[in-house]
Design an enzyme around this catalytic site. Structure first.
Site, PDB file in Angstrom:
ATOM      1  N   GLY A 118      -6.488  12.594   1.227  1.00 13.38           N
ATOM      2  CA  GLY A 118      -6.610  14.037   1.075  1.00 13.38           C
ATOM      3  C   GLY A 118      -5.746  14.495  -0.083  1.00 13.38           C
TER       4      GLY A 118
ATOM      5  CB  CYS B  81       2.670  13.579   1.640  1.00 12.07           C
ATOM      6  SG  CYS B  81       2.178  14.976   0.622  1.00 12.07           S
ATOM      7  CG  LEU B  82      -1.554  11.143  -2.412  1.00  9.66           C
ATOM      8  CD1 LEU B  82      -2.841  11.544  -3.128  1.00  9.66           C
ATOM      9  CD2 LEU B  82      -1.308   9.647  -2.559  1.00  9.66           C
TER      10      LEU B  82
ATOM     11  CG  HIS C 177      -0.303  19.837   1.018  1.00 12.09           C
ATOM     12  ND1 HIS C 177       0.949  19.685   0.482  1.00 12.09           N
ATOM     13  CD2 HIS C 177      -0.687  18.602   1.417  1.00 12.09           C
ATOM     14  CE1 HIS C 177       1.308  18.399   0.560  1.00 12.09           C
ATOM     15  NE2 HIS C 177       0.336  17.721   1.129  1.00 12.09           N
TER      16      HIS C 177
END
Ligand code: NI
Length: 190
Positions: free
Chosen positions: A46, A99-100, A145
């Site tokens: 995502g 999380c990126l 986010h």
């Protein structure tokens, strides 16, 4: 085109993102394509617009890597525009999230098992839909986010303290990462 991914500590990740008007963004599909390209290159499931520096209520998901946990996710590729969480119900369950924007940190996060979401897809078709299990989980993470929240906010005070130094290092670019990132505490030209 791939975007650099904004790292922990950038104020854009803390802003509540604003809704998108259809006529404001006639090229939304190009943006969506670029977000998917960025996400796949970073091996994510995502990616939310604030993570590429855009404070817009937009996120993309392809939960295909979770198909072993849930076969229905094999072709779960979606675009969520102007999402609004209508309901979060069901028992909270833990999952080891990453999380990126926060590379190299994974922590167990508790979330409700069922959600109901209102959103528009990339063709500006409106949906009101229920999700559960892993699909709900990934949506909840990305939805956070666009609300300016991160999974690390949900950790216990002890866990937060234990990862504090690592989070500071990430903001300063002291982390091994395979994809291009933008670090808030790194001065330009260095
Ligand atoms: Ni994330």
């Amino acid at each position: 085109m791939k975007f650099p991914i904004v790292a922990y500590g950038d104020p854009v990740l803390r802003r509540k993102a604003t809704a998108i008007e259809p006529d404001e963004y006639p090229h939304i599909k190009e943006l969506v394509d670029n977000m998917f390209e960025t996400m796949y290159a970073a091996k994510g499931v995502g990616l939310a617009a604030p993570q590429v520096g855009l404070s817009m209520r937009l996120f993309v998901i392809d939960a295909n890597p979770f198909q072993d946990d849930d076969p229905s996710l094999k072709s779960f590729k979606r675009v969520f525009i102007n999402a609004a969480m209508l309901e979060e119900t069901g028992e909270e369950w833990p999952f080891n999230e990453g999380c990126l924007s926060i590379p190299d940190i994974r922590e167990d996060v508790y979330r409700n098992s069922n959600i109901r979401l209102s959103y528009y897809d990339e063709n500006w078709k409106h949906h009101e839909e229920a999700f559960s299990g892993m699909a709900a989980r990934v949506i909840q993470h990305e939805y956070d986010h666009i609300e300016g929240k991160l999974f690390t906010d949900k950790l216990s005070p002890l866990r937060k303290r234990l990862i504090e130094k690592k989070l500071n290092d990430i903001s300063r670019g002291i982390v091994d990462v395979e994809y291009k990132m933008k670090f808030p505490a790194v001065k330009k030209g260095r």
